[in-house]
Design an enzyme around this catalytic site. Sequence first.
Site, PDB file in Angstrom:
ATOM      1  N   GLU A  25      -7.228   6.946   1.233  1.00  0.00           N
ATOM      2  CA  GLU A  25      -7.521   5.726   0.472  1.00  0.00           C
ATOM      3  C   GLU A  25      -7.525   4.491   1.359  1.00  0.00           C
ATOM      4  O   GLU A  25      -8.307   3.553   1.129  1.00  0.00           O
ATOM      5  CB  GLU A  25      -6.481   5.567  -0.641  1.00  0.00           C
ATOM      6  CG  GLU A  25      -6.809   4.485  -1.661  1.00  0.00           C
ATOM      7  CD  GLU A  25      -6.317   3.102  -1.268  1.00  0.00           C
ATOM      8  OE1 GLU A  25      -6.752   2.111  -1.884  1.00  0.00           O
ATOM      9  OE2 GLU A  25      -5.511   2.995  -0.318  1.00  0.00           O
ATOM     10  N   ASP A  46      -1.794   8.817   1.681  1.00  0.00           N
ATOM     11  CA  ASP A  46      -1.848   8.251   3.035  1.00  0.00           C
ATOM     12  C   ASP A  46      -1.220   6.863   3.047  1.00  0.00           C
ATOM     13  O   ASP A  46      -1.102   6.196   2.013  1.00  0.00           O
ATOM     14  CB  ASP A  46      -3.287   8.191   3.553  1.00  0.00           C
ATOM     15  CG  ASP A  46      -4.206   7.338   2.689  1.00  0.00           C
ATOM     16  OD1 ASP A  46      -4.091   7.422   1.441  1.00  0.00           O
ATOM     17  OD2 ASP A  46      -5.034   6.594   3.236  1.00  0.00           O
TER      18      ASP A  46
END
Length: 403
Positions: free
Chosen positions: A159, A94
């Site tokens: 994350e 991400d």
Amino acid sequence: MQGIKEFLKDNERKMVELETLLTSIPAIAPEGGGDGETQKADALQKWLTENGFTNLQRFEAPDSRVSSGLRPSIVATIPGEDDSQTVWIMAHIDVVPVGDLSLWETDPWKVVEKDGKLYGRGVEDNQQGLCSGVLAALYFMKNGIKPAKTVKLLFAADEENGSNYGMSWLMNNTDLFKKNDMVLIPDGGDPEGSTIEIAEKNLLWLKVHVMGKQTHGSRPDSGANACLAACDLAVRLHNLEKVFSKKDDLFEPNYSTFQPTKREKNVDSINIIPGEDTFCMDCRILPCYSISEVLAEVEKLCKEVSEEHGVKIEYSTPQKAESPATKVEAPVAQKLAAAIKAAHGIDAKFIGIGGGTVGAELRREGIDAVVWSSLNDMAHQPNEYCIIENILRDAETLIEFCK
């Protein structure tokens, strides 16, 4: 068998190709207005399969906020001579939003190569580390070499927003990790690759909602100015740096920080005294202080400001995390230091950081983790870039680490 440096150089364009592919698919969490990681995970899994990775597992955390309903993480396994202990290289797929697009000199979703650098959102955070891990794994696979220990690459979701749908979910819903595993997270470092992060400050985010009484700008006496109370409270919270004032030179800066950050819209006109105001604080606290003792001071300050300004104050903690340190003597720390020395002749330095990584999740469960990479700290910035040579350089260290 091809030599390490020759192999890395021969596969440089393949890593540029992978960076270009991954950057072209935004993987932003719902918190940032995105639709998660599914499309990017699909593309990464297809690329890995096409390039010889045969042992892939996909783990999907349910999330009804995204169109696929799932937040995927992928694990690639390279079997080693010894399977009793796993060496992990953990990256995340991400990315954060681009921010103010006018500050970008290029399209953030299209990689631009210039002067040995790749520009685009995510190219450094965390695709550089992702590509270095992939390149190191390819070295073992293409040369028919078994690493000493089984190596697993993790490409994790979520994350950037706390890992509730990534690392935390994996730890709570799978049996992937063992206490004796060695974990390397290529998601932080310095330009020379000479620092190994073994500790993090405790993390506390505050979202503070102040409720007063809206009134005309000319009649503050008939209302309760929520903006004024919020500003007063923000300054008092910032001044907790003087209360929790110990220093620890393992970290930079070497003190606890309490910083006002995001502020939400309140009223539409200058001549309206707002009845509600919301602001946020990002607090990075030395491990010698517990979050509970910090929150006790927060409660005290909220009560003081509430009484002095005639307002009501509520707050939430979007993130809060405490993390023990990985010992300098831990095998993963010493093994990485030896790999850096062998690959580049550098004597590594052990440090702590204020930023949060998935290393904290692991350390809380008694699994030793280190964070390391060679990078220029362009994460979350406009015109984010990575240096192509750093992908190769870090892959060389990872090969030594896994040997």
